[in-house]
Design an enzyme around this catalytic site. Structure first.
Site, PDB file in Angstrom:
ATOM      1  N   SER A  89      39.032  18.592 -18.025  1.00  0.00           N
ATOM      2  CA  SER A  89      39.569  17.985 -19.244  1.00  0.00           C
ATOM      3  C   SER A  89      41.073  18.178 -19.372  1.00  0.00           C
ATOM      4  CB  SER A  89      38.851  18.555 -20.472  1.00  0.00           C
ATOM      5  OG  SER A  89      39.050  19.953 -20.556  1.00  0.00           O
ATOM      6  N   ASP A 100      39.184  25.723 -22.194  1.00  0.00           N
ATOM      7  CA  ASP A 100      39.550  26.481 -21.004  1.00  0.00           C
ATOM      8  C   ASP A 100      40.306  25.579 -20.033  1.00  0.00           C
ATOM      9  OD1 ASP A 100      37.575  24.812 -20.159  1.00  0.00           O
ATOM     10  OD2 ASP A 100      36.281  26.370 -19.320  1.00  0.00           O
ATOM     11  N   ASP A 102      40.405  24.434 -16.080  1.00  0.00           N
ATOM     12  CA  ASP A 102      39.788  24.408 -14.756  1.00  0.00           C
ATOM     13  C   ASP A 102      40.918  24.338 -13.742  1.00  0.00           C
ATOM     14  OD1 ASP A 102      37.012  24.314 -15.588  1.00  0.00           O
ATOM     15  OD2 ASP A 102      37.437  22.282 -16.279  1.00  0.00           O
ATOM     16  N   ASP A 155      38.800  28.993 -15.324  1.00  0.00           N
ATOM     17  CA  ASP A 155      37.817  28.956 -14.247  1.00  0.00           C
ATOM     18  C   ASP A 155      38.580  28.614 -12.974  1.00  0.00           C
ATOM     19  OD1 ASP A 155      35.922  29.417 -16.138  1.00  0.00           O
ATOM     20  OD2 ASP A 155      35.034  27.422 -16.088  1.00  0.00           O
ATOM     21  N   LYS A 216      33.148  13.848 -26.429  1.00  0.00           N
ATOM     22  CA  LYS A 216      32.919  15.274 -26.146  1.00  0.00           C
ATOM     23  C   LYS A 216      32.669  16.033 -27.446  1.00  0.00           C
ATOM     24  CE  LYS A 216      35.440  17.493 -23.211  1.00  0.00           C
ATOM     25  NZ  LYS A 216      36.604  18.007 -22.463  1.00  0.00           N
ATOM     26  N   TYR A 225      26.091  19.060 -24.941  1.00  0.00           N
ATOM     27  CA  TYR A 225      27.250  19.294 -24.067  1.00  0.00           C
ATOM     28  C   TYR A 225      27.064  20.633 -23.365  1.00  0.00           C
ATOM     29  CZ  TYR A 225      32.103  19.393 -22.449  1.00  0.00           C
ATOM     30  OH  TYR A 225      33.235  19.415 -21.661  1.00  0.00           O
TER      31      TYR A 225
END
Length: 724
Positions: A89, A100, A102, A155, A216, A225
């Protein structure tokens, strides 16, 4: 949209421009999003960029250190490099506050994932004051290291490419980065490659981003989700939204949100959603193709990634979770129709799903550990296997018992030790005649799930899991926002079925007199011929839990499942045990031939019907009155759970494969739809597509995979030829 430019695998459904009413609804939608604080602030975005920059410097220093230690030349040490890329995202520009990041670390060929990334870099990060909640997950489908950097969740993946020096301007979209790498590296690289391809395949990036933020937010409010529990994650929603943008290239976000529900309410799963044709390449990596790969035939909701190698990003979806999402799409479509008729506001679409009022019966999964760090790793492991419980229940009940895993996590403040609780709604499959009073034995299913969880290689004393059945009236207070159940009207409109809900009469076992007595006393009993039945008294003492990672004297499968009253339900021998999910109360243990069992019976969605007796009833005692932290010397063996002869590999798929011929025939029937003569009639300002256009909607690409599955009405006056 340019007349020569086309997005997607077929022509759009509509190229109509937005009307004044559409623009007005778009303004209202934008205002709602602003009021809901869905956009990250400038300060938060600046902090994210700063964190990414610091992380990039850390991995560059890490690679230089490794290069020096391994005796490479001074020039190699100087040129040694690693780069941080973002995906998900954040890269798509659809992240919100608190989201968060990625991230992917791309390093040279001599820096390994197993040792250098998960051990050496892990230790370097652990020493940083800015880093907290560091959690390596090397055995995940896509190996990842989770942590917080200055409070921002990250992450981090790693990809070692076949280059001695990683150039600063490397283009990950090039096929050459996939040369001589393993499949885990391909999956790690795919996150960035997919994000770039999604942005390339949408007509208007800003409209796509706003629509994705809306959907979302909607998915989180409606409890669908979560990739890990069998619903959809960020990349899945992004591909679904991007496909709608392709089908309506001139639509603005208010139109795209409405068309999203219209399209996916009518989508014929398991036909795949794809943004572009599936690409083959000489590199030889496996791509999604149900003709060649038997495993792909079992996928229920294929959403195919647009970058080579094309994969199904939604393989976690089960029949139960697909049912839940389909119901939610239908609900969203009804609300959008009301919004377009000025009968509802946008806020109605984003009303939270009342999960704890939608079902009469639930499974509660309690996870406990000795400390917060242990709970973090233990919970991560259990969550990664949680969808297996849904799949196992589907398998063992032939799909008659439907499950609705809820992604939200809860904490029981009454427990002194770190804990986490998850819930799953249960109901009988609707429309199945002759099965109204069938009882479901899922004790063995739960046993099998706990045995699999007990194989965790990093198990520590204190890590434990309990699975129990709770009725709606006995739900713990901590699942409700205000700490108590809110009263419900006597008849509530069923948002899933679209009709008033009525309590379903539960089937009875034994005489009616016995049933009434049991219902009044809220107890449970299984009657068998020629067997003496003893009712166990309710003990206030909480039994000693048996950790899944330990064995007691007997090495046979003797793990235990807690009933919600705190009593253990033995899983030993062949005693048939069920969980009573009917009008008979079910939270008390019954001793039967010196063994305890539970009974699972009628499963029906109640959907907020009136139960006045429940409203004033206090919550029943919950699963664990206290948490027992066991040390190794409290048991005869500190080894992991020994599952003799019936051990299930942790990564084994527990899904019944679909009938091969059936799937192949479906693809064949869809392909034959090209010969249909029915035409697509469009709106006045829409492009008119003949069935030659629609044949592409049901066409095969070079791999002969069916592209689209739209049927019935997509526009008020537009119909698609039914593909049979």
């Amino acid at each position: 949209m340019s007349g020569s430019l086309r997005y997607g695998i077929n022509k759009p459904i509509s190229v109509a421009e937005p009307t004044e009413a559409d623009f007005q609804r778009n303004i209202e939608l934008e205002k709602f999003l602003i009021d809901s604080s869905l956009d990250a602030s400038e300060e938060e975005d600046a902090k994210r960029k700063e964190v990414i920059g610091q992380l990039d410097q850390i991995v560059k220093a890490w690679v230089k250190q490794l290069t020096c230690q391994r005796g490479y030349t001074d020039q190699m040490v100087e040129d040694a490099n690693a780069i941080i890329f973002t995906f998900g995202s954040y890269r798509l520009g659809a992240h919100g506050p608190g989201a968060d990041i990625d991230a992917l670390c791309v390093g040279p060929s001599y820096v390994s994932r197993e040792e250098d990334f998960f051990i050496i870099l892990h230790d370097l990060l652990a020493e940083k004051e800015e880093v907290s909640e560091l959690q390596p997950i090397p055995d995940a489908h896509v190996p990842v290291m989770k942590f917080k950097f200055q409070g921002i969740s990250i992450d981090l993946l790693y990809a070692s490419i076949s280059l001695l020096v990683v150039p600063e301007d490397i283009d990950l979209s090039q096929m050459s980065v996939l040369n001589n790498v393993d499949e885990q590296t391909v999956r790690s690289l795919n996150g960035c490659r997919v994000a770039d391809q999604i942005l390339k395949h949408v007509p208007n990036v800003e409209h796509f981003r706003m629509t994705l933020r809306c959907l979302k937010f909607w998915a989180k409010r409606r409890g669908v989700y979560s990739n890990v529990t069998g619903f959809l994650g960020g990349v899945n929603w992004a591909i679904l939204v991007a496909r709608v943008c392709q089908l309506y290239p001139n639509a603005i976000p208010s139109m795209l949100v409405s068309r999203f529900f219209r399209v996916y309410t009518q989508w014929r799963w398991p036909n795949p959603v794809m943004l572009c044709p599936i690409e083959e390449d000489e590199l030889g990596f496996s791509v999604w193709d149900p003709r060649k790969n038997p495993r792909d035939r079992s996928h229920h909701m294929p959403i195919i990634t647009p970058a080579y190698p094309c994969m199904n990003s939604s393989y976690n979806v089960s029949l139960s979770t697909l049912r839940v999402m389909t119901e939610q799409f239908q609900w969203g479509n009804r609300i959008c129709e009301e919004i377009e008729l000025n009968k509802a506001q946008w806020s109605a679409l984003f009303e939270p799903y009342l999960f704890f009022e939608a079902y009469k019966n639930y499974l509660q999964v309690d996870i406990v550990a000795a400390d917060a760090d242990d709970l973090l790793t233990w919970k991560g492991w259990v969550e990664s296997r949680f969808r297996q419980l849904t799949l196992k229940i589907e398998r063992d009940t032939d799909g008659l018992l439907q499950c609705h895993p809820y992604p939200n996590e809860y904490i029981d403040p009454s427990k002194p030790c770190p804990n986490s609780a998850f819930f799953m709604g249960l109901r009988r499959k609707e429309g199945v005649t002759g099965k109204e009073c069938q009882q479901f034995d899922i004790r063995g299913t739960v046993d099998n799930f706990r045995e699999e969880i007990g194989m965790y290689m990093f198990w520590k004393p204190g890590m434990d899991i309990y699975v129990s059945h709770v009725r709606r009236r006995q739900l713990p207070s901590f699942v409700f926002p205000d700490g108590y159940k809110r009263p419900r009207p006597s008849r509530h409109f069923n948002e899933q079925a679209g009709k008033p809900c009525e309590d379903v009469k539960m089937c009875q076992s034994g005489s009616s007199g016995r049933h009434l007595k049991r219902e009044k006393e809220h107890e449970m009993e299984e009657v068998r011929p020629d067997k003496s039945v003893k009712r166990a008294s309710i003990s206030s003492e909480v039994p000693q839990p048996v950790s899944p990672g330990k064995t007691t004297g007997d090495s046979t499968n003797n793990s235990e499942v807690m009933s919600s009253g705190g009593h253990l339900v033995s899983e030993k021998d062949t005693m048939a045990a069920h969980m009573q999910l009917d009008g008979i109360a079910n939270h008390e243990s019954v001793a039967l031939n010196e063994q305890k069992c539970t009974l699972v019976d009628d499963l029906s969605v109640i959907n907020n019907e009136s139960e006045s007796s429940e409203l004033a009833e206090p919550s029943k005692p919950r699963l664990l009155g206290r948490c027992e932290i066991h040390s190794v010397d409290t048991v005869s063996s500190g080894s992991l759970l020994n599952v003799k002869g019936v051990a299930i590999k942790v990564d084994q798929e527990l899904v019944k494969p679909c009938n091969q011929m059936t799937v192949v025939e479906v693809a064949g029937r869809e392909y034959e739809s090209k010969s249909c003569t029915q035409n697509l009639s469009c709106e006045a300002d829409d492009c008119v597509a003949s069935l030659d256009t629609l044949s592409e909607n049901g066409c095969l690409n070079s791999c002969e995979v069916f592209h689209n599955s739209l049927t019935e009405e997509l526009e008020p006056s537009s119909t698609l030829g039914a593909t049979v």
